[in-house]
Design a protein around this motif. Structure first.
Motif, mmCIF file in Angstrom:
data_model
loop_
_atom_site.group_PDB
_atom_site.id
_atom_site.type_symbol
_atom_site.label_atom_id
_atom_site.label_comp_id
_atom_site.label_asym_id
_atom_site.label_seq_id
_atom_site.Cartn_x
_atom_site.Cartn_y
_atom_site.Cartn_z
ATOM 1 N N CYS A 101 -116.498 58.148 64.690
ATOM 2 C CA CYS A 101 -115.963 57.808 63.375
ATOM 3 C C CYS A 101 -116.009 56.289 63.335
ATOM 4 C CB CYS A 101 -114.746 58.315 62.885
ATOM 5 S SG CYS A 101 -114.246 57.916 61.254
ATOM 6 N N CYS A 104 -112.368 54.725 61.468
ATOM 7 C CA CYS A 104 -111.304 54.856 62.016
ATOM 8 C C CYS A 104 -111.470 54.149 63.696
ATOM 9 C CB CYS A 104 -110.382 55.875 61.911
ATOM 10 S SG CYS A 104 -111.078 57.334 62.714
ATOM 11 N N CYS A 115 -107.488 58.928 58.231
ATOM 12 C CA CYS A 115 -109.193 58.849 57.783
ATOM 13 C C CYS A 115 -109.433 60.149 57.357
ATOM 14 C CB CYS A 115 -109.783 58.548 59.198
ATOM 15 S SG CYS A 115 -111.525 58.056 58.989
ATOM 16 N N CYS A 117 -111.810 61.786 58.772
ATOM 17 C CA CYS A 117 -112.270 62.661 59.717
ATOM 18 C C CYS A 117 -111.013 63.511 60.308
ATOM 19 C CB CYS A 117 -112.864 61.938 60.935
ATOM 20 S SG CYS A 117 -111.772 60.602 61.682
HETATM 21 ZN ZN LIG Z 1 -112.252 58.658 61.140
#
Ligand SMILES: [Zn+2]
Length: 325
Positions: A101, A104, A115, A117
């Motif tokens: 990701c 983040c 985040c 994710c």
């Molecule tokens: Zn993330």
């Protein structure tokens, strides 16, 4: 957020980062052998970057000019490094860490905010921790066998099979259209008529699609609510409230006390106010529920849930009989 869930998720991020760091280390060793000049350039860039931070804190004349000169040198070196990598058949970012990701950088947080994710990890951890995990391999729409349901008429005009076909179809639509509705379902009817199985099918498909589903028997749910209340486990309460779908199985089998009735009502009410979906199954008939629970609870239930009546023979006995043959 559940504390243990949270620490599990943080461990998952740590593992992701460690793996990526290891991969980067291996790529560097590879380049060190194949293109040592690239590593020399990297070291030079590192030295310049140290120099840059030293200059930034040192009082001196022509500071801006000195800083710019170093910055330009660094840009040149970075370009040279990229060119060397690409012209030798490596990707430009071969010596950079690759994040799952980028937002983040696999930390789960953007400053202090979680985040996006993080939620995906939460779904996974929630699933790993759910009682569903071992069941869902077997209990899926794919394995749903309508032939178990009797074609004989039962209680009026509809056969259990015809009734089940309707509920089955509406459940598939429920799953496919999950993002666009805020429908709650109440599965009720005598034991062994497929309520739990069908709620598992729905859970499985939604989890596979990345939704955060929590499944609890009503007894486990009451334990969770006690834990949330008396051990101040606010994270647990939040996940019960905020999950995309809370499935409460076997309503009415929990220990009925003033506490459980009150907390169950509060949870139901909070979720309804937040448009958070629920599926509740119970072996009780509607009038029996009315005699067990408070009027305000059942009026929420009957008023905000689509009622799905299950009926027919106890399939668990039928399946057991068939297996014995
Ligand atoms: Zn993330």
């Amino acid at each position: 957020m559940n504390k243990t869930f949270h620490s599990q998720i943080m461990k998952m991020y740590e593992t992701v980062r460690k793996n990526e760091e290891l991969k980067l280390k291996n790529r560097k060793m590879e380049i060190k052998k194949a293109l040592p000049q690239v590593i020399d350039i990297e070291n030079e860039i590192k030295k310049l970057s140290v120099k840059l931070s030293l200059i930034a804190i040192k009082p001196m004349d022509n500071k801006d000019a000195a800083i710019n000169s170093i910055k330009n040198k660094m840009i040149d070196l970075k370009m040279k490094k990229s060119e060397l990598l690409v012209s030798n058949g490596y990707p430009m970012d071969y010596l950079s860490i690759i994040y799952k990701c980028d937002k983040c950088k696999d930390t789960g947080y953007i400053y202090t905010k979680k985040c996006d994710c993080y939620k995906r990890y939460l779904v996974r951890v929630g699933y790993e921790n759910s009682d569903l995990k071992h069941l869902l391999d077997k209990h899926s729409f794919k394995n749903f066998d309508i032939n178990y349901f009797s074609k004989d008429f039962y209680q009026g005009s509809l056969s259990p099979r015809a009734n089940m076909e309707r509920i089955y179809k509406s459940s598939i639509i429920y799953v496919e259209d999950f993002k666009n509705h805020d429908e709650n379902l109440l599965f009720y009817g005598n034991p062994g008529t497929g309520k739990t199985f069908l709620s598992h099918c729905i859970a499985k498909d939604l989890i596979d699609a990345g939704h955060f589903v929590i499944y609890r028997t009503s007894d486990d749910l009451i334990s969770n609510l006690k834990d949330a209340k008396f051990n101040n486990n606010t994270g647990l309460y939040e996940s019960l409230v905020d999950c995309d779908l809370l499935i409460i199985d076997d309503l009415g089998t929990e220990q009925l006390s003033d506490f459980s009735k009150k907390e169950l009502f509060n949870l139901l009410n909070t979720k309804l106010l937040k448009d958070k979906k629920m599926i509740i199954s119970t072996n009780y008939a509607l009038d029996e529920l009315s005699s067990i629970y408070s009027e305000r609870f059942t009026s929420r239930l009957f008023g905000n849930f689509t009622l799905k009546k299950f009926f027919g023979d106890d399939l668990r006995l039928k399946v057991a009989r068939l297996k014995r043959r």
